[in-house]
Design an enzyme around this catalytic site. Structure first.
Site, PDB file in Angstrom:
ATOM      1  N   GLY A  85     112.963  62.424  -9.816  1.00 28.80           N
ATOM      2  CA  GLY A  85     112.596  61.297 -10.692  1.00 28.80           C
ATOM      3  C   GLY A  85     111.099  61.239 -10.887  1.00 28.80           C
ATOM      4  O   GLY A  85     110.338  61.866 -10.150  1.00 28.80           O
ATOM      5  N   GLY A  87     107.758  60.396 -10.322  1.00 28.43           N
ATOM      6  CA  GLY A  87     107.044  59.781  -9.197  1.00 28.43           C
ATOM      7  C   GLY A  87     105.648  59.346  -9.567  1.00 28.43           C
ATOM      8  O   GLY A  87     104.960  58.680  -8.782  1.00 28.43           O
ATOM      9  N   LYS A 108     101.139  59.725 -17.535  1.00 27.81           N
ATOM     10  CA  LYS A 108     101.311  60.495 -16.299  1.00 27.81           C
ATOM     11  C   LYS A 108     100.076  60.286 -15.427  1.00 27.81           C
ATOM     12  O   LYS A 108      98.942  60.377 -15.931  1.00 27.81           O
ATOM     13  CB  LYS A 108     101.473  61.972 -16.669  1.00 27.81           C
ATOM     14  N   ASP A 251     114.056  70.689 -12.924  1.00 29.18           N
ATOM     15  CA  ASP A 251     113.507  69.380 -13.310  1.00 29.18           C
ATOM     16  C   ASP A 251     112.332  69.542 -14.280  1.00 29.18           C
ATOM     17  O   ASP A 251     111.849  68.556 -14.831  1.00 29.18           O
ATOM     18  CB  ASP A 251     113.062  68.579 -12.078  1.00 29.18           C
ATOM     19  N   ASP A 261     105.471  70.316 -18.241  1.00 29.87           N
ATOM     20  CA  ASP A 261     104.835  70.428 -16.922  1.00 29.87           C
ATOM     21  C   ASP A 261     103.898  71.630 -16.849  1.00 29.87           C
ATOM     22  O   ASP A 261     104.328  72.760 -16.638  1.00 29.87           O
ATOM     23  CB  ASP A 261     105.873  70.495 -15.801  1.00 29.87           C
TER      24      ASP A 261
HETATM   25  P1  AMP Z   1     106.135  68.578 -10.417  1.00 31.76           P
HETATM   26  O1  AMP Z   1     105.784  69.602  -9.400  1.00 31.76           O
HETATM   27  O2  AMP Z   1     104.952  67.997 -11.124  1.00 31.76           O
HETATM   28  O3  AMP Z   1     107.220  68.992 -11.335  1.00 31.76           O
HETATM   29  O4  AMP Z   1     106.691  67.333  -9.595  1.00 31.76           O
HETATM   30  C1  AMP Z   1     107.883  67.359  -8.856  1.00 31.76           C
HETATM   31  C2  AMP Z   1     108.241  65.957  -8.442  1.00 31.76           C
HETATM   32  O5  AMP Z   1     107.220  65.409  -7.606  1.00 31.76           O
HETATM   33  C3  AMP Z   1     108.387  64.985  -9.607  1.00 31.76           C
HETATM   34  O6  AMP Z   1     109.434  64.116  -9.275  1.00 31.76           O
HETATM   35  C4  AMP Z   1     107.057  64.272  -9.630  1.00 31.76           C
HETATM   36  O7  AMP Z   1     107.147  63.007 -10.207  1.00 31.76           O
HETATM   37  C5  AMP Z   1     106.715  64.205  -8.153  1.00 31.76           C
HETATM   38  N1  AMP Z   1     105.259  64.124  -7.932  1.00 31.76           N
HETATM   39  C6  AMP Z   1     104.337  65.081  -8.152  1.00 31.76           C
HETATM   40  N2  AMP Z   1     103.108  64.636  -7.840  1.00 31.76           N
HETATM   41  C7  AMP Z   1     103.243  63.356  -7.422  1.00 31.76           C
HETATM   42  C8  AMP Z   1     102.337  62.338  -6.964  1.00 31.76           C
HETATM   43  N3  AMP Z   1     101.042  62.543  -6.879  1.00 31.76           N
HETATM   44  N4  AMP Z   1     102.857  61.142  -6.614  1.00 31.76           N
HETATM   45  C9  AMP Z   1     104.184  60.905  -6.687  1.00 31.76           C
HETATM   46  N5  AMP Z   1     105.082  61.812  -7.112  1.00 31.76           N
HETATM   47  C10 AMP Z   1     104.628  63.023  -7.467  1.00 31.76           C
HETATM   48 MG    MG Z   2     107.628  68.147 -13.151  1.00 29.69          MG
END
Ligand code: AMP
Ligand code: MG
Length: 518
Positions: A85, A87, A108, A251, A261
């Site tokens: 989800g 985050g 974001k 995701d 992403d």
């Molecule tokens: P990503 O690697 O950007 O695809 O992120 C994978 C998951 O980690 C997603 O659910 C993001 O929303 C969450 N996420 C990445 N960075 C953060 C952060 N700094 N704080 C909270 N959630 C994060």
């Molecule tokens: Mg992502």
């Protein structure tokens, strides 16, 4: 901006309501005029220097926006995580652009949500700017992609090992529905939600499926087939320009077929099927040359999620007397057929694309061989991908460049020229001109090379840490990024500054590493 929220109407299993976290001192650093115009954002708002940073940091919400964090699961490096989800992102809602296409507007780095787990919900300045630059570059290169409307610095310091300035990037995408969104409901056995999601996706992204007269089962299969086709188109375009996504988890795989992403992405310099730059991709799962296969694997995960829907259609059909097991096998066979067709379709698109890169319109056994041989020479000699194709294009009207290539590519070069000549005899056309035009359309002369991107980001970070006025900071950032962006926005036709960004890195990117954009 006039928001609507069709995703919210799917129901509250699909998201959590969450508001962006207030930030102390938002300053607008980058604003994408062209995108803003295409989203029909009024000139009045675009010129309002007070309001823009408030809206695009999340401090102020647009009338009609309903801020939500999306629920999804995902296979990360092959391992299923049922609960991911957004985050650190807030979907504000959807707007219709000038082509009447529905676009998601998402912040974001805008703070914690119920899905944040241990994360801080924030984004550092450099990754936010990186997403803006890279997505703009890919868009101009002709690659399907989400885009960035704005980057706002927040005035907060966040902890990324070192203290970093925080930022919020506004992302615009056809939607943020991922393979992982389907997986979220499939993992919970929630067939009704899967059905709603499927219908929403078909309405939004697959109008041909929506308008066709199809049975429920045919509709599901047509959706899968088209989702697969969109992935193939996407990956072929990545390969054409040398893009390595770096984190092709389910995701991060958008159903709409846009690049989503930009965390650990990179551009390939020297041609290498095994090229990997992401620090966490230890085994090269997402290497340049693996991307086609990985997209197929991701589509197989989407297919898994559709099986309960196919079974549901059967259950509803009163004249189906086959056993549950038979029905399962039949559903599986149908999706497997589509997944197995992937390879043939991908290979066809692959050769169609590469054949054009070498100036030949029609794919044939001979043109495929030329492509294979060229790539294998480039691989064994570690030749720069963009530069080699650009040189090939130029060589058709420049004998000095032709000489360089005759040395580098040896007999391949003359075989290629003969092949072009042979095609011209058949078609009685000016073969050099035609081939050169085709190549110029398909081979960029400049890409966002990793070393240039990093220098620009470091300069921006330095500029923003000083205490200048918002206007001065915005001007400085736009000065630093502006020239680079003007070059990247014209990747097939040189502008004044193009030559400043065509050089290859001195160390061949040997030590270059990217990180998941936190
Ligand atoms: P990503 O690697 O950007 O695809 O992120 C994978 C998951 O980690 C997603 O659910 C993001 O929303 C969450 N996420 C990445 N960075 C953060 C952060 N700094 N704080 C909270 N959630 C994060
Ligand atoms: Mg992502």
């Amino acid at each position: 901006m006039k928001f609507s929220n069709t995703y919210v109407s799917l129901g509250d299993k699909f998201f959590q309501r969450s508001l962006p976290q207030e930030v102390p001192s938002p300053k607008l650093l980058l604003w994408n005029n062209e995108l803003a115009n295409s989203l029909l954002i009024s000139e009045k708002l675009q010129n309002d220097e007070e309001l823009l940073p408030q809206y695009f940091s999340g401090n102020k919400l647009f009338d009609g926006a309903e801020s939500i964090a999306l629920a999804y699961s995902g296979h990360q490096f092959g391992h299923f995580n049922p609960q991911l989800g957004d985050g650190r992102a807030h979907l504000l809602g959807e707007v219709l652009n000038k082509h009447n296409t529905r676009c998601d507007i998402q912040l974001k780095g805008s703070g914690k949500t119920p899905f944040s787990r241990r994360g801080d919900g924030k984004c550092a300045l450099a990754p936010a700017l990186r997403e803006y630059i890279m997505s703009e570059a890919l868009f101009a290169l002709g690659v399907p992609t989400s885009r960035c409307l704005a980057v706002v610095s927040t005035g907060e310091t966040i902890n990324r090992g070192l203290p970093k300035l925080g930022a919020v990037v506004t992302r615009v995408a056809a939607s943020h529905i991922r393979v992982g969104t389907f997986q979220y409901f499939a993992a919970r056995g929630d067939v009704d939600s899967l059905k709603s999601l499927l219908n929403h996706c078909i309405e939004r992204h697959f109008p041909e499926v929506s308008s066709a007269q199809l049975s429920a089962e045919q509709r599901i299969l047509a959706f899968l087939e088209q989702a697969i086709d969109k992935q193939i188109t996407l990956i072929i375009q990545w390969l054409r320009v040398g893009f390595i996504h770096g984190v092709m988890n389910t995701d991060n795989t958008a159903i709409c077929g846009e690049t989503l992403d930009y965390g650990p992405c990179a551009m390939m310099g020297n041609y290498d099927e095994k090229a990997v730059f992401s620090s966490i991709d230890e085994y090269g799962r997402y290497a340049f040359g693996n991307q086609g296969q990985i997209a197929q694997w991701n589509m197989a995960r989407l297919a898994d999620c559709l099986l309960p829907l196919l079974l549901d259609c059967r259950a509803e059909s009163s004249d189906d007397i086959s056993s549950k097991k038979e029905q399962e096998q039949s559903a599986l066979a149908k999706v497997e057929t589509l997944i197995h067709q992937y390879k043939g379709k991908f290979d066809e698109a692959y050769y169609a694309m590469y054949t054009k890169k070498i100036g030949i319109e029609e794919v044939s056994a001979a043109s495929k061989l030329l492509v294979d041989d060229l790539l294998s020479i480039m691989q064994s000699q570690g030749l720069d991908y963009t530069k080699t194709f650009h040189l090939l294009t130029q060589s058709l009207s420049n004998s000095d460049k032709a000489k360089i290539l005759q040395t580098e590519l040896a007999s391949w070069y003359d075989t290629w020229l003969s092949a072009l000549k042979k095609i011209s005899i058949n078609s009685h056309q000016n073969y050099l001109n035609n081939a050169q035009n085709l190549m110029a359309d398909n081979n960029p002369i400049v890409i966002p090379r990793n070393h240039h991107v990093e220098v620009i980001l470091a300069r921006c970070e330095d500029a923003v840490t000083d205490n200048s006025s918002p206007q001065m900071i915005k001007d400085t950032i736009n000065n630093i990024v502006g020239e680079f962006l003007s070059v990247l926005r014209s990747p097939y036709h040189g502008v004044n500054a193009t030559k400043n960004y065509q050089d290859t890195p001195e160390d061949d990117d040997k030590y270059y590493q990217t990180f998941c954009g936190t």
